[in-house]
Design a protein around this motif. Sequence first.
Motif, PDB file in Angstrom:
ATOM      1  N   VAL A 177       6.796  -8.767  -7.541  1.00 51.74           N
ATOM      2  CA  VAL A 177       6.662  -8.873  -6.090  1.00 51.74           C
ATOM      3  C   VAL A 177       5.550  -7.926  -5.658  1.00 51.74           C
ATOM      4  O   VAL A 177       5.615  -6.725  -5.929  1.00 51.74           O
ATOM      5  CB  VAL A 177       7.977  -8.527  -5.364  1.00 51.74           C
ATOM      6  N   VAL A 178       4.531  -8.475  -5.013  1.00 49.08           N
ATOM      7  CA  VAL A 178       3.383  -7.671  -4.594  1.00 49.08           C
ATOM      8  C   VAL A 178       3.006  -8.037  -3.168  1.00 49.08           C
ATOM      9  O   VAL A 178       3.435  -9.065  -2.640  1.00 49.08           O
ATOM     10  CB  VAL A 178       2.173  -7.880  -5.534  1.00 49.08           C
ATOM     11  N   GLY A 179       2.194  -7.196  -2.548  1.00 49.65           N
ATOM     12  CA  GLY A 179       1.794  -7.471  -1.179  1.00 49.65           C
ATOM     13  C   GLY A 179       1.029  -6.323  -0.567  1.00 49.65           C
ATOM     14  O   GLY A 179       0.653  -5.369  -1.253  1.00 49.65           O
ATOM     15  N   SER A 180       0.828  -6.410   0.727  1.00 54.12           N
ATOM     16  CA  SER A 180      -0.004  -5.465   1.464  1.00 54.12           C
ATOM     17  C   SER A 180       0.555  -4.042   1.409  1.00 54.12           C
ATOM     18  O   SER A 180       1.765  -3.831   1.385  1.00 54.12           O
ATOM     19  CB  SER A 180      -0.101  -5.911   2.925  1.00 54.12           C
ATOM     20  N   ARG A 181      -0.358  -3.083   1.399  1.00 54.10           N
ATOM     21  CA  ARG A 181       0.044  -1.680   1.536  1.00 54.10           C
ATOM     22  C   ARG A 181       0.426  -1.335   2.972  1.00 54.10           C
ATOM     23  O   ARG A 181       1.023  -0.291   3.216  1.00 54.10           O
ATOM     24  CB  ARG A 181      -1.077  -0.756   1.055  1.00 54.10           C
ATOM     25  N   HIS A 182       0.070  -2.184   3.900  1.00 55.10           N
ATOM     26  CA  HIS A 182       0.403  -1.964   5.314  1.00 55.10           C
ATOM     27  C   HIS A 182       1.004  -3.250   5.880  1.00 55.10           C
ATOM     28  O   HIS A 182       0.402  -3.893   6.757  1.00 55.10           O
ATOM     29  CB  HIS A 182      -0.841  -1.539   6.091  1.00 55.10           C
ATOM     30  N   PRO A 183       2.195  -3.623   5.405  1.00 56.05           N
ATOM     31  CA  PRO A 183       2.773  -4.897   5.825  1.00 56.05           C
ATOM     32  C   PRO A 183       3.184  -4.892   7.287  1.00 56.05           C
ATOM     33  O   PRO A 183       3.480  -3.845   7.864  1.00 56.05           O
ATOM     34  CB  PRO A 183       4.002  -5.037   4.919  1.00 56.05           C
ATOM     35  N   SER A 184       3.203  -6.080   7.864  1.00 54.92           N
ATOM     36  CA  SER A 184       3.679  -6.237   9.224  1.00 54.92           C
ATOM     37  C   SER A 184       5.197  -6.163   9.242  1.00 54.92           C
ATOM     38  O   SER A 184       5.860  -6.120   8.196  1.00 54.92           O
ATOM     39  CB  SER A 184       3.229  -7.588   9.782  1.00 54.92           C
ATOM     40  N   TYR A 185       5.752  -6.195  10.433  1.00 50.69           N
ATOM     41  CA  TYR A 185       7.209  -6.252  10.570  1.00 50.69           C
ATOM     42  C   TYR A 185       7.770  -7.451   9.811  1.00 50.69           C
ATOM     43  O   TYR A 185       8.780  -7.352   9.115  1.00 50.69           O
ATOM     44  CB  TYR A 185       7.578  -6.340  12.055  1.00 50.69           C
ATOM     45  N   VAL A 186       7.098  -8.604   9.942  1.00 51.50           N
ATOM     46  CA  VAL A 186       7.562  -9.817   9.272  1.00 51.50           C
ATOM     47  C   VAL A 186       7.514  -9.649   7.756  1.00 51.50           C
ATOM     48  O   VAL A 186       8.436 -10.048   7.039  1.00 51.50           O
ATOM     49  CB  VAL A 186       6.717 -11.030   9.707  1.00 51.50           C
ATOM     50  N   ALA A 196      -0.680 -10.673   2.197  1.00 53.67           N
ATOM     51  CA  ALA A 196      -1.927 -10.176   1.623  1.00 53.67           C
ATOM     52  C   ALA A 196      -3.112 -10.650   2.435  1.00 53.67           C
ATOM     53  O   ALA A 196      -3.145 -11.792   2.903  1.00 53.67           O
ATOM     54  CB  ALA A 196      -2.074 -10.659   0.177  1.00 53.67           C
ATOM     55  N   ALA A 197      -4.067  -9.771   2.594  1.00 50.35           N
ATOM     56  CA  ALA A 197      -5.324 -10.146   3.233  1.00 50.35           C
ATOM     57  C   ALA A 197      -6.141 -10.996   2.264  1.00 50.35           C
ATOM     58  O   ALA A 197      -5.809 -11.133   1.083  1.00 50.35           O
ATOM     59  CB  ALA A 197      -6.096  -8.899   3.640  1.00 50.35           C
ATOM     60  N   GLU A 198      -7.227 -11.555   2.772  1.00 48.06           N
ATOM     61  CA  GLU A 198      -8.028 -12.452   1.945  1.00 48.06           C
ATOM     62  C   GLU A 198      -8.646 -11.727   0.757  1.00 48.06           C
ATOM     63  O   GLU A 198      -8.858 -12.307  -0.303  1.00 48.06           O
ATOM     64  CB  GLU A 198      -9.131 -13.102   2.802  1.00 48.06           C
ATOM     65  N   PRO A 212      -4.289 -11.660   9.931  1.00 51.13           N
ATOM     66  CA  PRO A 212      -5.141 -11.338   8.774  1.00 51.13           C
ATOM     67  C   PRO A 212      -4.340 -11.111   7.491  1.00 51.13           C
ATOM     68  O   PRO A 212      -4.815 -11.421   6.402  1.00 51.13           O
ATOM     69  CB  PRO A 212      -5.861 -10.054   9.211  1.00 51.13           C
ATOM     70  N   LEU A 213      -3.114 -10.593   7.623  1.00 52.30           N
ATOM     71  CA  LEU A 213      -2.301 -10.325   6.445  1.00 52.30           C
ATOM     72  C   LEU A 213      -1.679 -11.586   5.855  1.00 52.30           C
ATOM     73  O   LEU A 213      -1.070 -11.530   4.797  1.00 52.30           O
ATOM     74  CB  LEU A 213      -1.199  -9.315   6.789  1.00 52.30           C
ATOM     75  N   ALA A 214      -1.809 -12.706   6.549  1.00 51.91           N
ATOM     76  CA  ALA A 214      -1.300 -13.974   6.013  1.00 51.91           C
ATOM     77  C   ALA A 214      -2.399 -14.792   5.360  1.00 51.91           C
ATOM     78  O   ALA A 214      -2.105 -15.771   4.654  1.00 51.91           O
ATOM     79  CB  ALA A 214      -0.647 -14.793   7.126  1.00 51.91           C
ATOM     80  N   GLN A 215      -3.642 -14.403   5.539  1.00 47.01           N
ATOM     81  CA  GLN A 215      -4.745 -15.224   5.052  1.00 47.01           C
ATOM     82  C   GLN A 215      -4.750 -15.356   3.537  1.00 47.01           C
ATOM     83  O   GLN A 215      -5.024 -16.439   3.003  1.00 47.01           O
ATOM     84  CB  GLN A 215      -6.079 -14.658   5.551  1.00 47.01           C
TER      85      GLN A 215
END
Length: 365
Positions: free
Chosen positions: A119-128, A234-236, A264-267
């Motif tokens: 499981v990976v993703g943004s270092r600054h995730p949104s609330y969602v 994740a950003a683009e 931007p974090l969904a792109q």
Amino acid sequence: MTATNLQQHPLLPWLALQQTHGIGPVRAIQLYRKLGSQWYQPEQLEQCHLSQAQRLQLVTAHFELLDPILAWQEGAANRHVLPWDHADYPAQLKAIPAAPLLLFVEGDVHKLTQDQIAVVGSRHPSYVGKENTRNLIPELVRAGAIITSGLAIGVDGLSHKAALDAGGTSFAVLGSGLDRCYPKRHQQLARALIDSGGALLSECYPWLGPLAHHFPRRNRIISGLSLGVLVVEAAERSGSLITARYANEQGREVFAIPGAWQNPLAQGCNLLIQKGAKLVMQANDILEELTAFSVAAVKIMPSTQAELLPYPELLDNVGLEVTALDLIASRCQQPVQEVLTQLVELELAGWVETVPGGYVRARRD
């Protein structure tokens, strides 16, 4: 330690190959298979189409590394150094191109063979993004998955914590040596992973700090250990997409959670889905693609609408994405003060939550 003893130690061929310039993991494994126990014999090395400098490095560049590595391993009972040919080296990782020649592990080494989902993703995730991580991980854990990630701030750390909170096991692959845990704020989390039966892993020597080029290489290990990779947000252009690319190259499944195209974090996730990653809305979307897990073990509670929705038109305009107050009022075509009053009532009743930037629909378990 004498030269004879050095030549007999099973770690030395791998240290020699790893320290020799111009020899990558794929070539190193080919050389090891060819040379075997005669790896240090000059007459054998001459037959391997190596330069004179490489032959010299193979027999001299590794001696000073063995003692500190052994000292690190002996410093705690649950520390392990796994060369590529070790019986405990995870077969899932061993099967990928450019598998690490040496794997440093602190924790339960025997669980490395169990089925993992990265499981990976943004270092600054949104609330969602945070909510999606917290909601999906427990279901994956209950299905029997070990959660593997990179211990970074953001989605990585949330994934590890969610796995532990659900009573599961989690592995963290570091972009630094295991004696130089990075980021420092996650040192306590790293210890909790080990104490709960998980493990920390790295291909870096234990004393090495975090360097920029370590992290893309680290990502291939995260995907290589796992049956599939879930990208939460994740950003683009992000490291998470590097992990997804490695997963594709390694023949692993790639999963992504979609989001609004304006976010931007969904792109990055939306782009992955366009390229063939499976769109994920619930844990079963992941588990049904991985035969190692039983979908029957996952209990997804059906949603119910037993309660009459208060202010349904207003609620229709508050979703999982953060929505500003003035935007909600504009959509509802109502005065801001009236909308604010209704939102306060909805928040007290547990239907919405106030978050930085506006409101989101609340979880109702």
